[in-house]
Scaffold this motif. Structure first.
Motif, PDB file in Angstrom:
ATOM      1  N   CYS A  91       0.837  -1.208   0.000  1.00  0.00           N
ATOM      2  CA  CYS A  91       0.000   0.000   0.000  1.00  0.00           C
ATOM      3  C   CYS A  91       0.868   1.254   0.000  1.00  0.00           C
ATOM      4  O   CYS A  91       0.569   2.231  -0.709  1.00  0.00           O
ATOM      5  CB  CYS A  91      -0.925   0.013   1.215  1.00  0.00           C
ATOM      6  N   SER A  95       1.164   4.295  -2.779  1.00  0.00           N
ATOM      7  CA  SER A  95       0.973   5.692  -2.360  1.00  0.00           C
ATOM      8  C   SER A  95       2.140   6.565  -2.810  1.00  0.00           C
ATOM      9  O   SER A  95       1.968   7.754  -3.093  1.00  0.00           O
ATOM     10  CB  SER A  95       0.801   5.783  -0.843  1.00  0.00           C
ATOM     11  N   CYS A 119       0.368  -3.856  -6.566  1.00  0.00           N
ATOM     12  CA  CYS A 119      -1.078  -4.128  -6.664  1.00  0.00           C
ATOM     13  C   CYS A 119      -1.349  -5.627  -6.760  1.00  0.00           C
ATOM     14  O   CYS A 119      -2.363  -6.121  -6.258  1.00  0.00           O
ATOM     15  CB  CYS A 119      -1.666  -3.408  -7.880  1.00  0.00           C
ATOM     16  N   LEU A 122      -1.361  -7.052  -3.418  1.00  0.00           N
ATOM     17  CA  LEU A 122      -2.610  -6.709  -2.728  1.00  0.00           C
ATOM     18  C   LEU A 122      -3.813  -7.437  -3.314  1.00  0.00           C
ATOM     19  O   LEU A 122      -4.876  -7.487  -2.695  1.00  0.00           O
ATOM     20  CB  LEU A 122      -2.860  -5.197  -2.825  1.00  0.00           C
ATOM     21  N   ASP A 124      -5.546  -6.301  -5.621  1.00  0.00           N
ATOM     22  CA  ASP A 124      -6.526  -5.213  -5.681  1.00  0.00           C
ATOM     23  C   ASP A 124      -6.664  -4.744  -7.130  1.00  0.00           C
ATOM     24  O   ASP A 124      -5.859  -3.950  -7.621  1.00  0.00           O
ATOM     25  CB  ASP A 124      -6.059  -4.057  -4.781  1.00  0.00           C
ATOM     26  N   LEU A 127      -7.329  -0.810  -7.676  1.00  0.00           N
ATOM     27  CA  LEU A 127      -6.113  -0.010  -7.593  1.00  0.00           C
ATOM     28  C   LEU A 127      -5.208  -0.285  -8.793  1.00  0.00           C
ATOM     29  O   LEU A 127      -4.581   0.625  -9.340  1.00  0.00           O
ATOM     30  CB  LEU A 127      -5.375  -0.338  -6.286  1.00  0.00           C
TER      31      LEU A 127
END
Length: 595
Positions: A91, A95, A119, A122, A124, A127
């Motif tokens: 994460c 960022s 990503c 994650l 995700d 994202l």
């Protein structure tokens, strides 16, 4: 002048030391020396120090240095992003990409590939799509490194179509072995074995004569294992040997697994026996293979051998040995291992171990002990569902409707993945003559919108899989009529030998269990594995073993039918169902009814 010369000489040496450093103390000491010679503040030196700290997992020191830099370049940002991603803080890595957009430093291909990899960690996809969009805007989405990272990201997030879209968007010359391997891995990881095999065939014809790497080959071997494609698996094994990957540990383990899942335990054993120094993963793979075949004592021999070689087992190894004991009737041996795994091997029993121990007791008919252990187990969610479903199945097998009702009550507390267990409960009621209760279970399932996965079985003929569903003989093509005639004939001979099952009759739970549809099937009520066997008896020459794969557990009636048919036809059959392998020969099965 002399000082400047010394600095120019010492700095490259210190940078070389940074690149070779593998621990925090070494990096800190070299950092201090760079400060002493006055070159630690240069961007290039800072970048090397940041990368070294990140490589050692000390991201806090890397971040302090990064924050104190008066000026940063793209390498600075990317190095810290990579450090966060590889240290389990993806994460923060993503960022940094957002912060970078406000810094005035434009990202490059490595920045985007690093962000996409974060990503992927994650899983995700939302994202990941933002990173993909940003890469498109900056003009890097078509870069081979970035595109490959995006393929991997979409695959790990479960978006197979997104991964394929990126892969198809890559220009043919930009696709390298890593790109092809990433797409293959996406299919294999998402249980799309047939698509993985098809893509590998495409690679062999359109890959500009590129040599497959070991990652690609292991993915294809795993895909063959998943769908039981022995012919293709053997061909890939040949490719493995031709390209010199026969000793690669990852591929060897995949081959052991593939041959065992395709019904050739003896080939798995041959591959394993060629390994000079088996690792815990290799031993675990062959132990699990032996367990699937009900070779409990063989699995125990492997386990003793690895202990004698001072190879430390892991939790999966112990689970494999317990499964072997469960499928071979070695209940006391398996329970002793379960009870001593903490004291002997320092491994605390997890939910899977408890579920296996409960299953072991249930198979042996020790249902009261199984219930006691099930109530002691501290398990939740899917693990609890698996445990109580296993116990429910055992209660039905041993015709303990009272205990089955109790287990079914626990299963009914869950909202997902309960279809199989509820079907078992319906069958238990039907076996006990309580048809009204059986119908109530199905009514409850329909009311809750619960549907069971359709059962299917497949058989491979000359590298071509023929997939059968309950009651549907059409996959046999022009020989469908012959299959029906043969099965009718066999049923008559089986009745003469005392067969009490319903090979071709419609039963309440059969039609639902495998989604046979009245009016659409040609042999309503006949399970898919029986149809596949009938086709195999027609097309596979006598003397050759017939191998059938099935996505659900084999039912008792079909199991009895296969034993009788093996005696009547004097043929050998190997069936892989959801739980294990069954080797039928001369009217008996290798499982000895421990299944």
């Amino acid at each position: 002048m002399a000082a400047s010369s010394t600095t120019a000489t010492v700095t490259p040496l210190l940078i070389h030391l940074l690149r070779a450093a593998t621990d925090h103390a070494s990096v800190a000491a070299t950092h201090a020396k760079l400060l002493k010679v006055g070159t630690a503040c240069a961007i290039s030196s800072c970048n090397h120090i940041i990368a070294a700290y990140c490589r050692c997992g000390v991201t806090a020191c890397a971040r302090d240095l990064f924050d104190g830099m008066p000026e940063r370049d793209v390498i600075s940002w990317t190095a810290l992003m990579s450090g966060y991603s590889s240290s389990g803080r993806p994460c923060l890595a993503v960022s940094l990409l957002r912060d970078m957009s406000h810094s005035g430093v434009p990202p490059n291909a490595f920045t985007f590939s690093t962000a996409a990899s974060a990503c992927a960690r994650l899983a995700d996809v939302r994202l990941g799509r933002k990173v993909h969009a940003r890469a498109e805007v900056e003009g890097y989405a078509s870069d081979a490194v970035v595109a490959t990272a995006l393929v991997d990201m979409y695959g790990k997030a479960g978006d197979v179509e997104g991964a394929r879209a990126v892969f198809d968007g890559m220009a043919a010359p930009a696709r390298n072995a890593v790109s092809w391997g990433s797409m293959l891995s996406v299919y294999a990881q998402n249980a799309l074995g047939r698509e993985a095999i098809q893509l590998f065939a495409e690679f062999r014809t359109k890959g500009n004569f590129m040599a497959p790497n070991h990652f690609m080959l292991s993915s294809v071997v795993n895909a063959c294992a998943g769908v039981g494609r022995l012919g293709v698996g053997k061909s890939v094994h040949g490719t493995v040997l031709r390209f010199g990957h026969g000793c690669n540990g990852v591929i060897v383990v995949a081959l052991v697994d593939m041959y065992s899942k395709c019904g050739f335990y003896e080939y798995s054993r041959k591959v394993f026996d060629r390994i000079e120094h088996p690792s815990v993963i290799c031993y675990t793979s062959i132990i699990v293979a032996a367990a699937k075949y009900g070779l409990g004592r063989c699995a125990l021999t492997f386990f003793s051998e690895m202990i004698d070689r001072h190879v430390q087992p892991n939790s999966v190894t112990l689970l494999g040995v317990m499964h072997a004991c469960s499928h071979s009737g070695l209940v006391d041996t398996g329970l002793h291992l379960f009870q001593s795994m903490q004291s002997k091997y320092g491994i605390h029993p997890c939910a899977s171990h408890y579920a296996c121990a409960v299953d072991m007791l249930g198979r042996a008919g020790r249902l009261e002990e199984a219930f006691e252990l099930a109530n002691e187990a501290q398990v939740e969610g899917r693990d609890a569902l698996m445990l109580w479903s296993s116990l429910l199945s055992a209660c039905r097998t041993h015709r303990r409707l009272d205990l089955a009702t109790m287990a079914a009550h626990r299963v009914s507390e869950f909202n997902q993945d309960v279809a199989g267990a509820l079907v078992v409960m319906s069958n238990a009621y039907t076996s006990a003559g309580q048809t009204e209760n059986a119908a109530a279970v199905w009514s409850n399932m329909r009311r809750r919108g619960i549907q069971k996965d359709p059962g299917c079985s497949w058989i491979e003929i000359k590298d071509i899989p023929y997939v059968f569903y309950a009651g549907l003989v059409s996959p046999a093509g022009a020989r469908a009529g012959e299959v029906m005639m043969l099965l009718d004939e066999l049923e008559g001979k089986m009745r003469e030998k005392g067969y009490k099952g319903g090979l071709g009759s419609t039963r309440v739970f059969d039609a639902h269990e495998e989604d046979g549809e009245d009016g659409k099937g040609e042999m309503v009520g006949v399970h898919s594995e029986v149809l596949a066997l009938g086709f195999g008896l027609l097309v596979i020459p006598k003397g050759m073993t017939i191998r059938v794969m099935k996505n659900l557990r084999m039912c008792c009636d079909c199991h009895d039918a296969f034993k009788l048919i093996s005696d009547i036809m004097e043929r050998e059959f190997v069936v892989r169902d959801l739980n294990r392998f069954h080797h039928f020969k001369l009217g008996s099965c290798s499982c000895n009814d421990y299944w």
